[in-house]
Enzyme design. Structure first.
Site, PDB file in Angstrom:
ATOM      1  N   CYS A  71      42.586  70.554   1.213  1.00 47.11           N
ATOM      2  CA  CYS A  71      42.141  69.491   2.436  1.00 47.11           C
ATOM      3  C   CYS A  71      43.149  68.484   3.214  1.00 47.11           C
ATOM      4  O   CYS A  71      42.130  68.200   1.827  1.00 47.11           O
ATOM      5  CB  CYS A  71      40.406  69.925   3.112  1.00 47.11           C
ATOM      6  N   CYS A  74      39.962  66.218   0.890  1.00 46.15           N
ATOM      7  CA  CYS A  74      39.754  66.074   0.040  1.00 46.15           C
ATOM      8  C   CYS A  74      41.085  65.202  -0.650  1.00 46.15           C
ATOM      9  O   CYS A  74      40.899  64.344  -1.558  1.00 46.15           O
ATOM     10  CB  CYS A  74      39.872  67.416  -0.619  1.00 46.15           C
ATOM     11  N   ASP A 453      72.414  52.139  25.607  1.00 50.96           N
ATOM     12  CA  ASP A 453      74.516  51.587  25.375  1.00 50.96           C
ATOM     13  C   ASP A 453      74.284  52.579  26.232  1.00 50.96           C
ATOM     14  O   ASP A 453      74.442  53.680  26.414  1.00 50.96           O
ATOM     15  CB  ASP A 453      73.978  51.273  23.750  1.00 50.96           C
ATOM     16  N   ASP A 640      74.084  54.053  19.418  1.00 46.58           N
ATOM     17  CA  ASP A 640      74.502  54.926  18.188  1.00 46.58           C
ATOM     18  C   ASP A 640      73.940  54.830  16.625  1.00 46.58           C
ATOM     19  O   ASP A 640      74.978  55.655  16.248  1.00 46.58           O
ATOM     20  CB  ASP A 640      76.068  55.319  18.247  1.00 46.58           C
ATOM     21  N   ASP A 644      73.991  49.539  16.853  1.00 44.50           N
ATOM     22  CA  ASP A 644      73.007  49.032  17.705  1.00 44.50           C
ATOM     23  C   ASP A 644      71.583  48.562  16.864  1.00 44.50           C
ATOM     24  O   ASP A 644      70.611  49.071  17.396  1.00 44.50           O
ATOM     25  CB  ASP A 644      72.935  50.139  19.373  1.00 44.50           C
TER      26      ASP A 644
END
Length: 748
Positions: A71, A74, A453, A640, A644
């Protein structure tokens, strides 16, 4: 609602960044990328980033496989214990992938760190251990299941014996109790030795021993048995979820066919391939590393990378990406990147680390769980002491306090909430959206402004020469000026010009950001760019009013002509913008260096009202910041990923399009869309909202049911059976609810 700019920051002179609202930062390092002059939003100095937060990216010397953890709670205990060790600088446990990252102090070897760490791990989680590089995880046995079945049988045999004989219940149930609970009791005492008191093993041990004290023998055994049943099915559910998530990105090729000097094939590990090695990829095989086709042709299935079902045809000199599937012919390829630098490796690394960036909800739950259990234990003590003082009947109040302890374990929260976010990340990856962490997935839910853009995002970015005006040599001169550029506009001119470029005629090449190119051709000045370049050089010209990107050409001080370059709007852009508005995005913004007429025409076509055109490189970030300055909302930037990067980093959520094969896209953005389909943005937003919805459901369900049962048990209305359901039952329900996110991608 607090200000949501989780990584809103400013650049310092040294290129680093300052953090505003949380510990999440985007630290930039400079990487020079070619920027084109015609799209004025381009930048000459782009930045990429590595992400880091309080949990953040892992910068550790050693990585180990970790086995034996059941878990998230743990895993947290193991991580806390390792971080307290005097030989460890910092450690991080990735529960979802079963990995441990450790940065040691000094120059300890990997084996030393492994050995010493396992000693500490065994103190807090017996059975869990780190594995060496060549060590395999032990195969799962049926011992746990068989012990569970036997403990159930012993319990029911005890019930029958109690009903049919006069043997004292203590002697009937003590053996089933020890058998069902020995590992719980062992873990609780071992943890107490190392100061770990408030965990589920301690709580179950005290609660059931208390039940024995008040002669509730049957319930004591039942609590242990049903706790084990719940834990068993919870582990199965969590394990299935983990395998489903990690299986989403099953991109790795198991082998590569290395071409030998005699043209035969040798199967080798893809990690051993070197640049310029020649490999053969047969039909039905995965591409092992990024490469270029040198012989043959085929069709590749890139759906595992970008979520698109259509095939991509490849021929000689075309690039093939690791993780794609060869569906038809045999192709021979030359390796262009070693495995660790290939697309598949970067994607797998991104997915692996996604669970390390926790959403604010996850962080809150982790902190809440640490105080929740001690508070409930304290209330249990008060429930014994205070009523006993005033009304007596110690054993009744002790029984109710024991029920309190059974309910107080926070597993439902600490397991299901991180699992819910990671299942959401896994679901997003199935549609080709790679989210770098739960924090970005949660933040995406709050986005109400999306800045985009134009080129390559709203439009295809596939430029073509549409018209030429002026002298006959206009196209030839433009082709010479653009011959050094890899920008799509330059490629479109190169494609249109059928002649040969004699590079010896060129000299003094210079790019002028936001204006164009200045170069010497036969020792005479040649200028190719926009109107501002002509004005700057004081060259009179004839304005071209055509819609499209207009390049003006001037040679030796005289205007020669102009070339009109056109771009096409993507088919999905209009629908994507409409879907964004439907999802509550109030502001959609387009940024471009193109003319206002072109920008307005495209904006009108796709449904964007906020348009900023004719921008210089520095304008893009400035305009983005004007939207960021507003309170109580989040802003996403879509670009892109190459030109950018500064804007991607500056936004609350940076989203890069077409991330396949783009290193900068993967590094600079928070969400990488592996295709150029703008519809992925509203789809990912839907997944983000559904993820948050399921997480909230789990929190409300867990706290609600636990609170109700706590109150009812305090008044003696419910017993330990209800307490077991409020703990293990609710945890199991929460995990199953979180698993729903794995398949939600089919509905978006």
């Amino acid at each position: 609602m607090k200000h949501l700019h989780v990584h809103h920051h400013d650049h310092k002179p040294d290129g680093s960044c300052c953090n505003h609202d949380t510990s999440i930062t985007k630290e930039s390092h400079e990487t020079h990328e070619h920027e084109h002059h015609h799209e004025a939003s381009c930048q000459c100095a782009a930045s990429s980033s590595s992400e880091e937060d309080d949990i953040g990216d892992i910068d550790a010397k050693y990585k180990f496989k970790l086995t034996g953890l059941d878990c998230g709670n743990c895993a947290q205990k193991v991580e806390d214990r390792l971080n307290k060790a005097d030989f460890i600088e910092h450690a991080k446990i990735n529960f979802t992938h079963g990995l441990a990252y450790i940065e040691p102090k000094g120059k300890l070897s990997q084996n030393d760190v492994l050995t010493r760490s396992n000693v500490l791990i065994d103190q807090v989680e017996p059975g869990a251990k780190l594995l060496g590089e060549e060590e395999q995880a032990p195969e799962q046995s049926n011992r746990e299941r068989n012990e569970l079945i036997l403990s159930i049988i012993l319990f029911f045999v005890g019930v029958i014996i109690e009903k049919t004989t006069n043997i004292h219940p203590f002697f009937i149930y003590v053996i089933p109790y020890i058998f069902a609970g020995y590992h719980v009791i062992y873990k609780s005492f071992k943890n107490i030795q190392h100061g770990e008191i408030f965990d589920e093993h301690f709580l179950m041990t005290i609660a059931t021993l208390g039940a024995f004290v008040v002669s509730s023998y049957e319930e004591a055994v039942a609590v242990m048995v049903f706790y084990n049943i719940g834990e068993y099915f919870q582990d199965l559910a969590v394990d299935r979820t983990r395998k489903s998530i990690t299986g989403l990105m099953d991109l790795q090729a198991e082998y590569a066919n290395l071409v030998q000097p005699d043209k035969s094939y040798k199967q080798v590990d893809p990690k051993t391939l070197k640049i310029n090695d020649v490999i053969a990829i047969k039909a039905g095989e995965k591409v092992p590393v990024d490469a270029i086709v040198i012989d043959g042709s085929s069709s590749l299935d890139l759906s595992a990378l970008n979520g698109e079902v259509k095939l991509k045809d490849v021929h000689q000199n075309d690039e093939v990406l690791a993780g794609s599937l060869n569906t038809s012919g045999l192709i021979t390829c030359k390796v262009t990147r070693v495995y660790k630098d290939s697309t598949v490796s970067k994607i797998l690394d991104l997915v692996e680390h996604a669970s390390n960036k926790k959403a604010p909800t996850e962080t809150f739950i982790t902190k809440f769980a640490k105080v929740y259990t001690p508070i409930v234990v304290g209330l249990a003590l008060l429930l014994v002491i205070i009523p006993t003082i005033f009304v007596g009947d110690f054993y009744t109040w002790l029984y109710r306090a024991c029920t309190f302890l059974v309910i107080s374990c926070p597993c439902a929260l600490v397991v299901s909430v991180p699992l819910g976010f990671y299942a959401g990340i896994g679901s997003a990856s199935r549609i080709g959206a790679l989210v770098k962490g739960g924090n970005y997935l949660e933040l995406l839910e709050h986005v109400d402004t999306i800045v985009m853009d134009k080129t390559g995002t709203i439009t295809k970015g596939e430029f073509a020469v549409e018209s030429i005006t002026g002298a006959e040599q206009t196209l030839e001169l433009a082709a010479y000026a653009e011959s050094y550029s890899n920008h799509p506009i330059a490629k479109s001119i190169a494609a249109a010009y059928t002649g040969t470029i004699d590079a010896t005629r060129l000299s003094s090449y210079q790019e002028i950001a936001g204006y164009g190119i200045a170069v010497s051709l036969d020792d005479k000045p040649l200028f190719v760019g926009n109107q501002k370049l002509m004005d700057k050089e004081q060259i009179s010209y004839t304005a071209n009013q055509s819609l499209g990107t207009v390049l003006y050409v001037a040679y030796n001080g005289q205007y020669v002509g102009s070339v009109v370059i056109g771009d096409q709007v993507k088919e999905s852009s209009k629908q994507a913008i409409a879907d964004m508005h439907t999802l509550g995005v109030t502001n959609t913004v387009m940024l471009t260096g193109d003319q206002k007429e072109i920008a307005n025409a495209i904006g009108k076509e796709v449904g964007i009202e906020n348009i900023h055109a004719e921008l210089l490189p520095q304008d893009k970030v400035r305009i983005l910041e004007s939207y960021l300055d507003k309170e109580n909302h989040a802003v996403a930037f879509v670009g892109d990923g190459i030109n950018d990067a500064p804007a991607l980093m500056r936004a609350d959520v940076g989203i890069s399009m077409g991330g396949v094969g783009s290193d900068v896209a993967i590094e600079a953005s928070d969400i990488v869309l592996m295709s150029d389909d703008l519809l992925l943005i509203p789809k990912t937003m839907k997944i983000a909202r559904k993820t948050k919805q399921i997480v909230i459901q789990n929190v409300v369900m867990a706290l609600g049911i636990k609170s109700i049962v706590l109150i009812l048990s305090a008044f003696g209305i419910t017993n330990m059976w209800a307490g077991v359901f409020a703990d293990v039952g609710v945890t199991l329900l929460a995990v199953l609810n979180a698993m729903r996110m794995l398949y939600y991608y089919k509905k978006v």
